[in-house]
Design a protein around this motif. Structure first.
Motif, mmCIF file in Angstrom:
data_model
loop_
_atom_site.group_PDB
_atom_site.id
_atom_site.type_symbol
_atom_site.label_atom_id
_atom_site.label_comp_id
_atom_site.label_asym_id
_atom_site.label_seq_id
_atom_site.Cartn_x
_atom_site.Cartn_y
_atom_site.Cartn_z
ATOM 1 N N PRO A 126 -9.387 7.451 15.784
ATOM 2 C CA PRO A 126 -10.390 6.486 15.301
ATOM 3 C C PRO A 126 -11.350 7.048 14.262
ATOM 4 N N ARG A 127 -11.448 8.372 14.139
ATOM 5 C CA ARG A 127 -12.369 8.952 13.153
ATOM 6 C C ARG A 127 -11.711 9.171 11.793
ATOM 7 N N LEU A 128 -10.462 8.781 11.658
ATOM 8 C CA LEU A 128 -9.789 8.833 10.372
ATOM 9 C C LEU A 128 -9.940 7.477 9.681
ATOM 10 N N PRO A 129 -9.771 7.411 8.372
ATOM 11 C CA PRO A 129 -9.894 6.130 7.672
ATOM 12 C C PRO A 129 -8.952 5.067 8.228
ATOM 13 N N THR A 130 -9.380 3.811 8.084
ATOM 14 C CA THR A 130 -8.566 2.685 8.551
ATOM 15 C C THR A 130 -7.220 2.683 7.844
ATOM 16 N N TRP A 131 -6.175 2.496 8.621
ATOM 17 C CA TRP A 131 -4.853 2.537 7.996
ATOM 18 C C TRP A 131 -4.418 1.145 7.562
ATOM 19 N N VAL B 159 0.848 -1.188 0.000
ATOM 20 C CA VAL B 159 0.000 0.000 0.000
ATOM 21 C C VAL B 159 0.885 1.240 0.000
ATOM 22 N N ASP B 160 0.723 2.043 -1.046
ATOM 23 C CA ASP B 160 1.355 3.359 -1.077
ATOM 24 C C ASP B 160 0.431 4.304 -0.323
ATOM 25 N N GLU B 161 0.698 4.443 0.978
ATOM 26 C CA GLU B 161 -0.129 5.261 1.855
ATOM 27 C C GLU B 161 0.632 6.543 2.210
ATOM 28 N N ALA B 162 1.251 7.117 1.183
ATOM 29 C CA ALA B 162 2.076 8.303 1.406
ATOM 30 C C ALA B 162 1.294 9.412 2.090
ATOM 31 N N TRP B 163 -0.007 9.495 1.811
ATOM 32 C CA TRP B 163 -0.832 10.567 2.382
ATOM 33 C C TRP B 163 -1.499 10.148 3.693
ATOM 34 N N GLY B 164 -1.047 9.048 4.311
ATOM 35 C CA GLY B 164 -1.766 8.541 5.473
ATOM 36 C C GLY B 164 -0.977 8.412 6.748
ATOM 37 N N ALA B 165 0.070 9.206 6.935
ATOM 38 C CA ALA B 165 0.894 9.064 8.146
ATOM 39 C C ALA B 165 0.074 9.235 9.422
ATOM 40 N N HIS B 166 -0.963 10.058 9.363
ATOM 41 C CA HIS B 166 -1.754 10.379 10.554
ATOM 42 C C HIS B 166 -2.826 9.346 10.870
ATOM 43 N N LEU B 167 -3.113 8.450 9.928
ATOM 44 C CA LEU B 167 -4.283 7.577 10.069
ATOM 45 C C LEU B 167 -4.264 6.680 11.307
ATOM 46 N N PRO B 168 -3.107 6.169 11.768
ATOM 47 C CA PRO B 168 -3.159 5.288 12.948
ATOM 48 C C PRO B 168 -3.515 5.990 14.246
ATOM 49 N N PHE B 169 -3.582 7.304 14.253
ATOM 50 C CA PHE B 169 -3.605 8.018 15.532
ATOM 51 C C PHE B 169 -4.947 8.643 15.896
#
Length: 490
Positions: free
Chosen positions: A208-213, A196-206
């Motif tokens: 619960p209201r953000l998309p699943t990482w 997964v190229d999740e370059a735009w998702g560094a914040h997602l694990p932190f």
């Protein structure tokens, strides 16, 4: 083992380097800034040079016995629930190439969503991997590509059972997200890894209201640009690994093959500090960021001629699975102009720098660093854009291709076309020829045509009219796209 996330091994080692009075007879040659031009120091600051030290025989000793980087990476992995984490100071452009090389080799197949960043195409060229393109879902009303569906990856595996794995980009630069859990299941049913190229998702694990990482969704490798949505310095990237489909020593070896032998301690330190910040304060920081994003979205929606894309636009059957609310995509087509013109006008008149722009949209990226002051600057600029819309309506039109016109045939390996004999032809004569370069509107950096694809009339008219309207195609041999590099004699 419970890990102590109040520690920051790289930052602590850097502090120890300073307090113990080390005297370097090693690179970097500026020697703590003493040799740097005072005019440079006046702009960059002395602290930058003081912390720009050698990683080995500097931050750590000759044999890395302090385990500084290893401990920092272990803390990062623990923070996000990965089994292994690797730091990169060469950006996610390198990290995603390393992940690709860990999965597929020359002439082996890899399923790849066609909405990938140009760095993936560079990986295909360098490695000689044979891409099997998986089509995104085209939104005819909004002229936008949503990420490929899990069913499309399943169909591609059925047709190409020898594919070594799959690669998907999510979130996209438009903030839209794939159903990663479903795609991971498709891969794992066949014993194949998912990158997964999740370059735009560094914040997602932190929060619960953000998309699943990606790691929570079952991906095997996840590549993240901490400098994009986190507090990292430019080029700060991490890639995470879990499961047993890719050996960690293989992934590390592939990264070493591509990476620099002179990594930036400044970049390492920022990655280390960001992890600590997120573990200790990430939930509260993103509580505030999400609340700010909600209010900014409502305020922009109230501006005449602007529409903020939300879940009702982007999510649902045949579209995306989720949306990052911090990526504020604004349709300005009702103003009778392009996103390019709006982007340039906001910078020129308000010193407000927007990010992605296309023929009808602009993007304002919010992070945990934004506050009411920056939000007011954004809203003031956009309100003024609306008031001056008449001045922006002289933009040339852009010939946006139909969905079939966007889909180009992959006639040869990207590597073969890129390194083979080439010639330049006028753009009007390029249709039907095999492209030998990467033609990428930037940002967001998704290639419209890439090496080995057969160029089509609609794509060429899109690029040529786009440049006249303000599109930037920086990597083309001719940035004005009046001529194109094609395979000679095809």
């Amino acid at each position: 083992m419970v890990m102590d996330h109040s520690r920051a091994p790289v930052l602590e080692a850097l502090h120890a380097y300073h307090t113990t009075g080390q005297t370097p007879f090693t690179p970097p040659g500026h020697k703590q800034g003493r040799g740097a031009d005072p005019r440079v120091r006046s702009v960059l600051g002395d602290a930058v040079f003081r912390s720009d030290v050698l990683a080995i025989s500097g931050l750590d000793d000759r044999s890395s016995s302090g385990g500084v980087l290893r401990r920092a990476e272990a803390l990062m992995a623990d923070a996000v629930g990965a089994q292994h984490t690797f730091f990169s100071t060469c950006g996610s452009s390198l990290s995603v190439k390393a992940a690709m090389l860990a999965v597929a080799g020359p002439h082996e197949k890899l399923l790849v969503g066609r909405d990938v960043h140009k760095s993936v195409v560079s990986g295909l060229v360098l490695a000689g991997i044979r891409p099997v393109w998986v089509d995104p879902r085209w939104d005819r009303d909004r002229h936008l590509a949503h990420p490929p569906a899990a069913a499309a990856f399943r169909a591609a595996f059925d047709e190409h059972p020898d594919a070594r794995g799959a690669l998907v980009t999510t979130p996209t630069p438009y903030g839209t997200c794939s159903d990663l859990g479903a795609i991971a299941r498709v891969c794992h049913e066949r014993g194949r890894p998912l990158i997964v190229d999740e370059a735009w998702g560094a914040h997602l694990p932190f929060h619960p209201r953000l998309p699943t990482w990606a790691m929570d969704a079952g991906a095997d490798v996840c590549v993240t640009s901490v400098h994009k949505m986190g507090s990292g310095l430019e080029q700060g990237s991490v890639f995470h690994l879990q499961g047993d489909l890719i050996a960690p020593e293989v992934l590390r070896s592939r990264a070493d093959l591509l990476g620099t032998t002179s990594p930036s301690v400044l970049v390492y330190a920022a990655l280390d500090g960001w992890r600590r910040q997120m573990v200790e304060y990430g939930r509260a920081l993103y509580d505030d960021a999400l609340a700010l994003a909600e209010s900014v979205r409502s305020a922009i929606e109230a501006i005449d001629g602007m529409h903020v894309h939300g879940r009702s636009d982007f999510c649902g059957p045949g579209r995306s699975n989720d949306l990052d609310p911090l990526q504020i995509m604004i349709d300005v087509s009702a103003l009778g102009t392009t996103g390019y013109r709006v982007n340039d006008w906001a910078r020129e008149h308000h010193r407000v720098n927007l990010h992605t722009a296309d023929h009808r949209r602009i993007n304002a990226q919010l992070t945990h660093a934004d506050d009411h002051r920056t939000a007011e600057a954004l809203l003031g600029a956009l309100g003024d854009v609306s008031d001056h819309a008449a001045e922006l309506r002289t933009a040339p039109g852009i010939e946006v291709p139909s969905p079939p016109g966007l889909r180009l045939e992959q006639a040869t390996l990207p590597r073969d076309a890129y390194f083979g004999p080439v010639e330049h032809v006028p753009w009007r004569r390029a249709a039907g020829r095999i492209c030998a370069e990467v033609l990428t509107p930037y940002p967001p950096g998704i290639p419209a045509a890439l090496p080995g694809e057969v160029l089509g009339r609609e794509v060429m008219e899109y690029l040529r009219s786009g440049v006249d309207a303000g599109m930037v195609v920086p990597d083309a041999a001719d940035p004005e796209v009046k001529s194109v590099r094609v395979v000679r004699g095809d």
